[in-house]
Design an enzyme around this catalytic site. Structure first.
Site, PDB file in Angstrom:
ATOM      1  N   GLU A  30       0.832  -1.216   0.000  1.00  0.00           N
ATOM      2  CA  GLU A  30       0.000   0.000   0.000  1.00  0.00           C
ATOM      3  C   GLU A  30       0.857   1.252   0.000  1.00  0.00           C
ATOM      4  OE1 GLU A  30      -3.044   0.100  -1.164  1.00  0.00           O
ATOM      5  OE2 GLU A  30      -3.783  -1.157   0.469  1.00  0.00           O
ATOM      6  N   HIS A  31       0.478   2.192  -0.830  1.00  0.00           N
ATOM      7  CA  HIS A  31       1.222   3.453  -0.983  1.00  0.00           C
ATOM      8  C   HIS A  31       2.653   3.198  -1.448  1.00  0.00           C
ATOM      9  CE1 HIS A  31      -1.778   6.389   0.284  1.00  0.00           C
ATOM     10  NE2 HIS A  31      -2.195   5.476   1.150  1.00  0.00           N
ATOM     11  N   ASP A  33       2.933   2.035  -5.007  1.00  0.00           N
ATOM     12  CA  ASP A  33       2.924   1.981  -6.487  1.00  0.00           C
ATOM     13  C   ASP A  33       3.521   3.237  -7.092  1.00  0.00           C
ATOM     14  OD1 ASP A  33       0.654   3.504  -5.819  1.00  0.00           O
ATOM     15  OD2 ASP A  33      -0.632   2.571  -7.332  1.00  0.00           O
ATOM     16  N   GLY A 118     -12.268   2.892  -0.889  1.00  0.00           N
ATOM     17  CA  GLY A 118     -10.979   2.198  -0.902  1.00  0.00           C
ATOM     18  C   GLY A 118     -10.951   0.993  -1.832  1.00  0.00           C
ATOM     19  N   SER A 120     -11.474   1.401  -5.331  1.00  0.00           N
ATOM     20  CA  SER A 120     -11.151   1.859  -6.687  1.00  0.00           C
ATOM     21  C   SER A 120     -12.334   2.053  -7.613  1.00  0.00           C
ATOM     22  CB  SER A 120     -10.197   0.874  -7.354  1.00  0.00           C
ATOM     23  OG  SER A 120      -8.932   1.337  -7.253  1.00  0.00           O
ATOM     24  N   SER A 121     -13.343   2.742  -7.137  1.00  0.00           N
ATOM     25  CA  SER A 121     -14.471   3.020  -8.025  1.00  0.00           C
ATOM     26  C   SER A 121     -14.037   3.886  -9.206  1.00  0.00           C
ATOM     27  CB  SER A 121     -15.600   3.699  -7.247  1.00  0.00           C
ATOM     28  OG  SER A 121     -15.124   4.871  -6.615  1.00  0.00           O
ATOM     29  N   GLU A 154      -6.573   9.849 -14.947  1.00  0.00           N
ATOM     30  CA  GLU A 154      -6.720  10.119 -13.516  1.00  0.00           C
ATOM     31  C   GLU A 154      -5.625  11.063 -13.019  1.00  0.00           C
ATOM     32  OE1 GLU A 154      -8.395   7.199 -11.105  1.00  0.00           O
ATOM     33  OE2 GLU A 154      -8.571   8.814  -9.640  1.00  0.00           O
ATOM     34  N   ASP A 166      -4.390   0.604  -9.574  1.00  0.00           N
ATOM     35  CA  ASP A 166      -5.836   0.413  -9.691  1.00  0.00           C
ATOM     36  C   ASP A 166      -6.275   0.215 -11.143  1.00  0.00           C
ATOM     37  OD1 ASP A 166      -5.584   0.957  -7.022  1.00  0.00           O
ATOM     38  OD2 ASP A 166      -6.437   2.966  -7.140  1.00  0.00           O
TER      39      ASP A 166
HETATM   40  C1  GLA Z   1      -5.088   4.787  -4.353  1.00  0.00           C
HETATM   41  C2  GLA Z   1      -4.280   5.085  -5.625  1.00  0.00           C
HETATM   42  C3  GLA Z   1      -3.314   3.936  -5.915  1.00  0.00           C
HETATM   43  C4  GLA Z   1      -2.477   3.588  -4.700  1.00  0.00           C
HETATM   44  C5  GLA Z   1      -3.354   3.419  -3.466  1.00  0.00           C
HETATM   45  C6  GLA Z   1      -2.543   3.241  -2.209  1.00  0.00           C
HETATM   46  O1  GLA Z   1      -5.937   3.706  -4.570  1.00  0.00           O
HETATM   47  O2  GLA Z   1      -5.129   5.271  -6.728  1.00  0.00           O
HETATM   48  O3  GLA Z   1      -2.516   4.262  -7.035  1.00  0.00           O
HETATM   49  O4  GLA Z   1      -1.492   4.572  -4.506  1.00  0.00           O
HETATM   50  O5  GLA Z   1      -4.224   4.514  -3.267  1.00  0.00           O
HETATM   51  O6  GLA Z   1      -1.818   2.059  -2.252  1.00  0.00           O
END
Ligand code: GLA
Length: 371
Positions: A30-31, A33, A118, A120-121, A154, A166
């Site tokens: 997480e956090h 990418d 959380g 990814s809509s 995005e 995502d």
């Molecule tokens: C959001 C972003 C992703 C990623 C996550 C955290 O979903 O769109 O690219 O950074 O947060 O892991």
């Protein structure tokens, strides 16, 4: 009513093209990418349907089963819309950068993902738009290009400094599989989940955030400052992906304490992803669970993107027998958590953990998906 029937109803005429793209739950990574790390998302059954019908005047309007009608907006040049039409407008702008001009259209949108949950809509909507426009115009683009277009839309036009996770899993993910994505090279591997043995449970906390509200971009900026510091500190570092534990130790007292904490999370979280993949292959569910727990602790204490409600929900899920581990998933600041458990523990999560979390948080969590 099926997704495509609902699209037909919203448009009031047969669509020229219909497409679907899923949401996702991120298992771990997480956090990282946007620092060229490695991530392990899983596509969900839930997602977004879109349908397209041409419009003669070149403009773009949208109708959604949740948000009603918006527009018409001018398709070109790109102008920020303050409604959900920003997503198709951003995608059209990303296509135009590639020399592809999109005629006017009406877009119908129907989805079953929580917004700001959380899962990814937004990536699901953008990839569905890319697929639908591609099918309508007969562009013949591949899935990686759909992901790239959605990512560009995005980042550049919606203005969220996200990574590629995502959009990539929405475009390339396979049902029942985790997608190991190396965000440096773009290489992907599908890893089937041992669903006979374990379940991945996604629980929506009921609390919400928006990636456009600035807190996400603030974390990107803080960790970006750390990235620049390390890149200048020795050759061979171009991203936090390249930073080692001894680089972190050497930076104490030289790098701003907040930036150093953000970097520490990224470096350690990247290492947890392949440790998780290895443990999954080895059938070591206990180790997988403790890696999830460590990821949550780091997101809570070092990256500081959790909330008391997410912490409470994670704690209540972990207290159930048969749960190996749990953590917040996605950007944080609200939204969903993910737990790994024995399949027979799913029911107890629903029956025991959720009511307790509801009591503590004053808001009812719901099971969003069991993969
Ligand atoms: C959001 C972003 C992703 C990623 C996550 C955290 O979903 O769109 O690219 O950074 O947060 O892991």
């Amino acid at each position: 009513m099926s997704g495509s029937d609902e699209i037909h109803r919203l448009l009031g005429r047969p669509p020229a093209a219909v497409a679907f793209a899923p949401g996702r739950v991120n298992l771990i990574g997480e956090h990282v990418d946007y620092h060229e790390g490695v991530v392990l998302p899983v596509p969900l059954e839930q997602g977004t349907w879109v349908g397209i019908a041409p419009r003669a005047d070149g403009s773009i309007d949208c109708v959604s089963s949740r948000f009603g009608r918006v527009g018409p907006h001018r398709g070109s040049p790109f102008v920020r819309a303050d409604d959900f039409a920003i997503y198709p407008l951003a995608l059209v702008a990303a296509l135009r950068e590639r020399g592809l001009d999109v005629p006017g259209f009406t877009l119908a949108v129907h989805g079953d993902l929580p917004i700001g949950g959380g899962v990814s809509s937004s990536a699901s909507l953008l990839v569905a738009c890319a697929r639908a426009i591609d099918a309508w115009m007969g562009l013949g683009l591949d899935a990686a290009t759909h992901a790239a277009l959605a990512y560009r839309a995005e980042r550049e036009y919606v203005g969220v400094a996200c990574g590629t996770m995502d959009q990539t899993v929405a475009a390339l993910g396979r049902v029942g599989c985790a997608l190991r994505l190396d965000c440096r090279t773009g290489a992907t591997t599908s890893i089937p989940l041992p669903r006979d043995r374990v379940a991945v449970v996604v629980v929506d906390s009921g609390t919400r955030r928006s990636l456009q509200d600035g807190r996400f971009n603030a974390r990107v900026a803080e960790s970006g400052a750390a990235s620049r510091f390390f890149a200048a500190s020795r050759p061979g570092i171009t991203a936090l992906r390249d930073v080692t534990a001894s680089d972190l130790a050497a930076a104490v007292g030289r790098l701003d304490a907040i930036a150093l904490r953000r970097a520490r999370h990224v470096v350690e979280e990247i290492a947890r992803v392949d440790a998780f993949v290895d443990a999954l292959h080895a059938g070591d569910d206990v180790r997988c669970g403790s890696l999830l727990d460590a990821s949550h602790a780091s997101l809570r204490d070092i990256y500081e993107v959790s909330t008391p409600q997410l912490d409470a929900l994670v704690e209540e899920c972990r207290a159930i027998e048969g749960v190996f581990g749990a953590r917040l998933t996605g950007a944080g600041f609200g939204g969903a958590i993910v737990a790994l458990c024995r399949r027979e523990a799913v029911e107890r999560i629903e029956r025991e953990a959720l009511p307790r979390a509801r009591q503590r948080n004053g808001i009812a969590p719901t099971v969003l998906a069991v993969v």
